[in-house]
Design a protein around this motif. Sequence first.
Motif, PDB file in Angstrom:
ATOM      1  N   GLU A   1       1.022  -1.537   0.288  1.00  9.42           N
ATOM      2  CA  GLU A   1       0.142   0.274   0.173  1.00  9.42           C
ATOM      3  C   GLU A   1       0.895   1.674   0.471  1.00  9.42           C
ATOM      4  OE1 GLU A   1       0.994  -1.153   4.386  1.00  9.42           O
ATOM      5  OE2 GLU A   1       0.441  -2.033   2.383  1.00  9.42           O
ATOM      6  N   ALA A   2       1.966   1.163   0.376  1.00 12.56           N
ATOM      7  CA  ALA A   2       3.259   2.182   0.191  1.00 12.56           C
ATOM      8  C   ALA A   2       3.084   3.047  -0.545  1.00 12.56           C
ATOM      9  CB  ALA A   2       4.904   2.084   0.545  1.00 12.56           C
TER      10      ALA A   2
ATOM     11  N   ALA B   1       1.795   7.216  -0.905  1.00 18.46           N
ATOM     12  CA  ALA B   1       2.403   7.725  -1.596  1.00 18.46           C
ATOM     13  C   ALA B   1       2.020   8.831  -2.745  1.00 18.46           C
ATOM     14  CB  ALA B   1       4.151   7.658  -1.620  1.00 18.46           C
ATOM     15  N   ARG B   2       1.456   8.689  -3.421  1.00 17.04           N
ATOM     16  CA  ARG B   2       0.934   8.312  -4.413  1.00 17.04           C
ATOM     17  C   ARG B   2      -0.750   9.762  -3.991  1.00 17.04           C
ATOM     18  NH1 ARG B   2       2.005   4.222  -7.143  1.00 17.04           N
ATOM     19  NH2 ARG B   2      -0.281   2.985  -6.922  1.00 17.04           N
ATOM     20  N   ARG B   3      -0.368   9.098  -3.615  1.00 20.65           N
ATOM     21  CA  ARG B   3      -2.213   9.696  -3.192  1.00 20.65           C
ATOM     22  C   ARG B   3      -1.709  11.345  -1.904  1.00 20.65           C
ATOM     23  NH1 ARG B   3      -4.126   5.404  -0.657  1.00 20.65           N
ATOM     24  NH2 ARG B   3      -3.538   5.956   1.351  1.00 20.65           N
ATOM     25  N   ALA B   4      -0.566  10.770  -1.057  1.00 22.20           N
ATOM     26  CA  ALA B   4      -0.307  12.342  -0.381  1.00 22.20           C
ATOM     27  C   ALA B   4       0.476  13.514  -1.525  1.00 22.20           C
ATOM     28  CB  ALA B   4       1.053  11.983   0.334  1.00 22.20           C
TER      29      ALA B   4
END
Length: 223
Positions: free
Chosen positions: A6-7, A11-14
């Motif tokens: 899920e990392a 990261a893309r979401r953040a």
Amino acid sequence: MTATPEAPRAARRALAELGPLRPHEKIVAATFAGMVGLWAAAATLGLDSTAVAFLGLGVLLATGVLTLGDIAKEGDVLATFIWFAVLFTLSGQLNELGFMGYLGERLAGALGGLSAAAAGIVLVVAYVLLHYLFVSQTAHLLALFGVFLDVGVKLGVPVGMLAFLLLFATNFFSANTPQGSSANLLFAGSGYLSQGELYRLGALTTAFNLVLYSSSGSPGSSW
């Protein structure tokens, strides 16, 4: 090793939440990229590394990314960097102008009447105390190690013991000031200790190590 599939998604979401780069962020990125390029080509173009750093600072100030108010807020950290720059230049010039060789000659003359043991102790203590004029262990070693070792040999000090003690001191005296080693800037920048506390604790730590290495930590035979 625990997998974290899920990392990447997190990261893309953040990054998506942060949005596109703002103008000031683009200026910072371009400035640093330009500085790295100029540093890489400094030898070829005949550029001074410090001048490149000041150029980058000037760009950030001129564009308003960094303000004088921002710099003023840094307080002790800024003072440490200024001292680092001043003392680094001073120590380099002292060596280039031949002051260290002159100092060695004067030391040899002043310590001529002492016993080998007393001369060795004075040389090590002086070597440690003179680090207050240096901001780099490497600069200090290159400027003074050979001079002090040569003086010790002329005065009959056991060369092996003196060499080891000077080399040990080149590491343990790095804590005596906030600018005594480049690594110390991390401690100064953390804000956990004040300038006064860094000087006081650094001096105590250096004195403890000096006594420890000069007495029970010396290699080989006694003085």
